[in-house]
Design a protein around this motif. Sequence first.
Motif, PDB file in Angstrom:
ATOM      1  N   LYS A 146       0.835  -1.187   0.000  1.00  0.00           N
ATOM      2  CA  LYS A 146       0.000   0.000   0.000  1.00  0.00           C
ATOM      3  C   LYS A 146       0.878   1.248   0.000  1.00  0.00           C
ATOM      4  N   GLU A 147       0.286   2.336  -0.430  1.00  0.00           N
ATOM      5  CA  GLU A 147       1.003   3.607  -0.429  1.00  0.00           C
ATOM      6  C   GLU A 147       1.442   3.952   0.988  1.00  0.00           C
ATOM      7  N   GLY A 148       2.710   4.351   1.110  1.00  0.00           N
ATOM      8  CA  GLY A 148       3.238   4.728   2.412  1.00  0.00           C
ATOM      9  C   GLY A 148       3.909   3.607   3.173  1.00  0.00           C
ATOM     10  N   VAL A 170       0.438   4.813  -5.481  1.00  0.00           N
ATOM     11  CA  VAL A 170      -0.306   3.701  -6.075  1.00  0.00           C
ATOM     12  C   VAL A 170      -1.274   4.309  -7.072  1.00  0.00           C
ATOM     13  N   GLY A 171      -1.130   3.961  -8.349  1.00  0.00           N
ATOM     14  CA  GLY A 171      -1.950   4.539  -9.387  1.00  0.00           C
ATOM     15  C   GLY A 171      -3.380   4.016  -9.371  1.00  0.00           C
ATOM     16  N   GLN A 179      -2.581  -2.053 -10.711  1.00  0.00           N
ATOM     17  CA  GLN A 179      -2.238  -0.730 -10.221  1.00  0.00           C
ATOM     18  C   GLN A 179      -0.737  -0.501 -10.417  1.00  0.00           C
ATOM     19  N   ARG A 180      -0.415   0.583 -11.070  1.00  0.00           N
ATOM     20  CA  ARG A 180       0.980   0.940 -11.291  1.00  0.00           C
ATOM     21  C   ARG A 180       1.528   1.651 -10.051  1.00  0.00           C
ATOM     22  N   LEU A 181       2.712   1.260  -9.602  1.00  0.00           N
ATOM     23  CA  LEU A 181       3.325   1.821  -8.401  1.00  0.00           C
ATOM     24  C   LEU A 181       4.504   2.721  -8.747  1.00  0.00           C
ATOM     25  N   ARG A 182       4.730   3.694  -7.906  1.00  0.00           N
ATOM     26  CA  ARG A 182       6.004   4.423  -7.928  1.00  0.00           C
ATOM     27  C   ARG A 182       6.749   4.011  -6.672  1.00  0.00           C
ATOM     28  N   GLY A 213      11.549   3.006  -9.325  1.00  0.00           N
ATOM     29  CA  GLY A 213      11.025   2.094 -10.328  1.00  0.00           C
ATOM     30  C   GLY A 213       9.530   2.239 -10.463  1.00  0.00           C
ATOM     31  N   SER A 214       9.037   1.842 -11.624  1.00  0.00           N
ATOM     32  CA  SER A 214       7.600   1.850 -11.879  1.00  0.00           C
ATOM     33  C   SER A 214       7.211   0.435 -12.271  1.00  0.00           C
ATOM     34  N   MET A 215       6.345  -0.184 -11.477  1.00  0.00           N
ATOM     35  CA  MET A 215       5.959  -1.562 -11.736  1.00  0.00           C
ATOM     36  C   MET A 215       4.545  -1.786 -11.225  1.00  0.00           C
TER      37      MET A 215
END
Length: 390
Positions: free
Chosen positions: A177-179, A194-195, A210-213, A222-224
């Motif tokens: 999760k984000e954070g 989290v996109g 969902q694309r992540l940063r 990275g972007s995955m």
Amino acid sequence: MNDDFDAAAFAELLASDTGGLLDAPSTPKPVTSTDRLERSFLEIVEFYREHQRVPSSETLDIAERKLGARLDGFRAAPERAAAVAHLDEVKLLAKPEIDSYEDLLANDDLDLLEEESDIFDTSSLPVIAERRSAKEVSRRVKAKNFEEFEPLFKQMHADLASGEFVIRDFAGEDTIKEGQFFILAGVMLFVAEVGEDEIVASGSTTKKKQRLRVIFENGTEGSMYRQSLSIRFYLQDGRSIVRSGFDASEIGDADVESGHVYVLRSLSEDPQISSIENLYKIGFSRNPVKKRIANAEKEPTYLMAPVHIEEDYRVYNLRPSSLENLLHRVFGSVRLNVSQVGIDGRTYNPHEWFVAPLPVINQAIKMIMTGDIVNVVYDPAQEQLVPRED
């Protein structure tokens, strides 16, 4: 005493050893990487024989998810697949049939085809590559605005050292999760963004991704996809970093983290601020509080000074902004009236600072969660919550 060696008697003795008692003990062979690889694949085969289906890497069952992710890893690495091909009696290594170029892209779970350029882009050829600026190349390696994230990593190391946070086994894709902080291949990483859900076609079905940063402590990013990062955690023994006494897997699928309600104390050296006792900021953030306050000394809402986190409440299944607004109403009579000049020269009026004891603020937050807050009001003279008069 006769020391002559009787060869005939010795031969007769060996011939009579039908049980192999006189055989020289065999030296066990050392376990090799190939042995471990075969053993891990046979666990997948055993699962298939027992359940008559391949393990899924998207199920909620952690044990099956681990086998499913492992199978995805075998399929994605030809050299690993070749090493265990002789054990693949049920054709587990066979990749899904691809009928079109669109299907090929849709089934790229490991982001192997996720490049910014297409297959007709010749920028990667040696001659053209020399013409690319160093700035363009560095954007693919270095994290943008890494200076904003670097303090978060330092603080997390301090929290780990103090025992406030601990390292646990990775508990599944749903915990990404984000954070959140994780460790992958020995490097700490932070899920910065989290996109939105992307509906991706996969053969005759569709699935959400969902694309992540992801920001790494070494200064890269990275972007995955979330699923791809999960697979890498399983393949590379990824670990989770969670608050002490809190297990990330305890949060169910229906429990959605809405954000954080926090209480901050100003570290301002301005006498007009530092002389005020029991001055606290009560606020809400969808992002981790440490990230939110990274540039506090440059923002008027934080009184242009660093701040200390006194309380950080994770809020699930409700709107934290509503909780924050209710707190502001409860302590509205002791709101700080102050103006601040920002770095842009404009004047601001921070409205989230209140003069009230921290234990009372915590009491109010808990009473909001239980619903009892409607029965009390804050009395500035007594500095406590008192029964509401009808």
